[in-house]
Design a protein around this motif. Sequence first.
Motif, PDB file in Angstrom:
ATOM      1  N   UNK A 193       0.832  -1.207   0.000  1.00  0.00           N
ATOM      2  CA  UNK A 193       0.000   0.000   0.000  1.00  0.00           C
ATOM      3  C   UNK A 193       0.866   1.257   0.000  1.00  0.00           C
ATOM      4  N   UNK A 194       1.919   1.269   0.825  1.00  0.00           N
ATOM      5  CA  UNK A 194       2.828   2.423   0.856  1.00  0.00           C
ATOM      6  C   UNK A 194       3.521   2.606  -0.498  1.00  0.00           C
ATOM      7  N   UNK A 195       3.980   1.506  -1.070  1.00  0.00           N
ATOM      8  CA  UNK A 195       4.634   1.582  -2.383  1.00  0.00           C
ATOM      9  C   UNK A 195       3.662   2.060  -3.453  1.00  0.00           C
ATOM     10  N   UNK A 196       2.428   1.593  -3.398  1.00  0.00           N
ATOM     11  CA  UNK A 196       1.412   2.020  -4.368  1.00  0.00           C
ATOM     12  C   UNK A 196       1.136   3.519  -4.263  1.00  0.00           C
ATOM     13  N   UNK A 197       1.139   4.055  -3.040  1.00  0.00           N
ATOM     14  CA  UNK A 197       0.932   5.496  -2.872  1.00  0.00           C
ATOM     15  C   UNK A 197       2.061   6.294  -3.518  1.00  0.00           C
ATOM     16  N   UNK A 198       3.295   5.843  -3.316  1.00  0.00           N
ATOM     17  CA  UNK A 198       4.433   6.526  -3.939  1.00  0.00           C
ATOM     18  C   UNK A 198       4.388   6.325  -5.454  1.00  0.00           C
ATOM     19  N   UNK A 199       3.957   5.155  -5.888  1.00  0.00           N
ATOM     20  CA  UNK A 199       3.810   4.898  -7.324  1.00  0.00           C
ATOM     21  C   UNK A 199       2.821   5.872  -7.945  1.00  0.00           C
ATOM     22  N   UNK A 231       2.060   8.890  -6.892  1.00  0.00           N
ATOM     23  CA  UNK A 231       2.726  10.186  -6.962  1.00  0.00           C
ATOM     24  C   UNK A 231       3.755  10.251  -8.075  1.00  0.00           C
ATOM     25  N   UNK A 232       4.439   9.149  -8.293  1.00  0.00           N
ATOM     26  CA  UNK A 232       5.454   9.084  -9.342  1.00  0.00           C
ATOM     27  C   UNK A 232       4.814   9.115 -10.727  1.00  0.00           C
ATOM     28  N   UNK A 233       3.710   8.392 -10.903  1.00  0.00           N
ATOM     29  CA  UNK A 233       2.979   8.453 -12.176  1.00  0.00           C
ATOM     30  C   UNK A 233       2.503   9.873 -12.456  1.00  0.00           C
ATOM     31  N   UNK A 234       2.023  10.535 -11.419  1.00  0.00           N
ATOM     32  CA  UNK A 234       1.578  11.923 -11.554  1.00  0.00           C
ATOM     33  C   UNK A 234       2.737  12.827 -11.958  1.00  0.00           C
ATOM     34  N   UNK A 235       3.915  12.571 -11.391  1.00  0.00           N
ATOM     35  CA  UNK A 235       5.101  13.369 -11.730  1.00  0.00           C
ATOM     36  C   UNK A 235       5.492  13.183 -13.189  1.00  0.00           C
ATOM     37  N   UNK A 236       5.453  11.956 -13.669  1.00  0.00           N
ATOM     38  CA  UNK A 236       5.785  11.689 -15.068  1.00  0.00           C
ATOM     39  C   UNK A 236       4.853  12.487 -15.978  1.00  0.00           C
ATOM     40  N   UNK A 237       3.580  12.474 -15.666  1.00  0.00           N
ATOM     41  CA  UNK A 237       2.594  13.230 -16.452  1.00  0.00           C
ATOM     42  C   UNK A 237       2.883  14.737 -16.362  1.00  0.00           C
ATOM     43  N   UNK A 238       3.130  15.216 -15.140  1.00  0.00           N
ATOM     44  CA  UNK A 238       3.363  16.647 -14.932  1.00  0.00           C
ATOM     45  C   UNK A 238       4.567  17.135 -15.722  1.00  0.00           C
ATOM     46  N   UNK A 239       5.605  16.320 -15.780  1.00  0.00           N
ATOM     47  CA  UNK A 239       6.799  16.762 -16.496  1.00  0.00           C
ATOM     48  C   UNK A 239       6.554  16.914 -17.995  1.00  0.00           C
ATOM     49  N   UNK A 240       5.568  16.221 -18.546  1.00  0.00           N
ATOM     50  CA  UNK A 240       5.176  16.472 -19.933  1.00  0.00           C
ATOM     51  C   UNK A 240       4.619  17.874 -20.088  1.00  0.00           C
ATOM     52  N   UNK A 268      10.485   7.923 -14.250  1.00  0.00           N
ATOM     53  CA  UNK A 268      10.095   6.672 -14.921  1.00  0.00           C
ATOM     54  C   UNK A 268      10.912   5.496 -14.388  1.00  0.00           C
ATOM     55  N   UNK A 269      12.189   5.705 -14.189  1.00  0.00           N
ATOM     56  CA  UNK A 269      13.038   4.629 -13.651  1.00  0.00           C
ATOM     57  C   UNK A 269      12.589   4.251 -12.240  1.00  0.00           C
ATOM     58  N   UNK A 270      12.281   5.258 -11.415  1.00  0.00           N
ATOM     59  CA  UNK A 270      11.768   4.971 -10.067  1.00  0.00           C
ATOM     60  C   UNK A 270      10.421   4.253 -10.153  1.00  0.00           C
ATOM     61  N   UNK A 271       9.578   4.681 -11.078  1.00  0.00           N
ATOM     62  CA  UNK A 271       8.275   4.032 -11.269  1.00  0.00           C
ATOM     63  C   UNK A 271       8.458   2.562 -11.594  1.00  0.00           C
ATOM     64  N   UNK A 272       9.374   2.264 -12.491  1.00  0.00           N
ATOM     65  CA  UNK A 272       9.589   0.876 -12.886  1.00  0.00           C
ATOM     66  C   UNK A 272      10.089   0.036 -11.712  1.00  0.00           C
ATOM     67  N   UNK A 273      10.958   0.621 -10.884  1.00  0.00           N
ATOM     68  CA  UNK A 273      11.446  -0.107  -9.701  1.00  0.00           C
ATOM     69  C   UNK A 273      10.327  -0.312  -8.672  1.00  0.00           C
ATOM     70  N   UNK A 274       9.472   0.692  -8.501  1.00  0.00           N
ATOM     71  CA  UNK A 274       8.338   0.545  -7.585  1.00  0.00           C
ATOM     72  C   UNK A 274       7.411  -0.567  -8.058  1.00  0.00           C
TER      73      UNK A 274
END
Length: 142
Positions: free
Chosen positions: A12-18, A20-29, A51-57
């Motif tokens: 659950x904790x990892x999914x929450x960070x995931x 946020x990370x997905x949102x960051x990838x979108x925001x950077x576009x 994206x690299x952090x997302x893949x590791x998560x």
Amino acid sequence: MTASPSNEAEIERLDDVLDGTDSAVYAYGLVAARLDADGAAEALDDMARHRAHRDRLRARITLLGGTPRAAAPAYTPPFEVDDALSARRLAALVEDRLAGQWAGLAAAADTQRRLDAALVAQECAVRCVDWSGKAPVWNGAT
């Protein structure tokens, strides 16, 4: 594979960070689209890091027996991003929020995972300063 009860909280904790990370990838576009060539290149580099952090998560969640949440098709920024100033502000906000999320993940982890998450939090904090010129202020909320 089904997650064991002992892994569910971590998933659950990892999914929450995931998320946020997905949102960051979108925001950077959005950020890259509003900056000059140098700024856009920096934004795209930061997007690649996320994206690299997302893949590791996603890999860690799967390893623990979970199924990572799918990214949303789109995310709504908290304010209009219509120029370079608002783009930089969005990038700083994204990094500030992620620094807090990764710090929270570090606090809940042990050994090497704690160090790894703390280092990512530090990276996010440094990028926040790069984008905003100000150090982030964490209030404990993620």
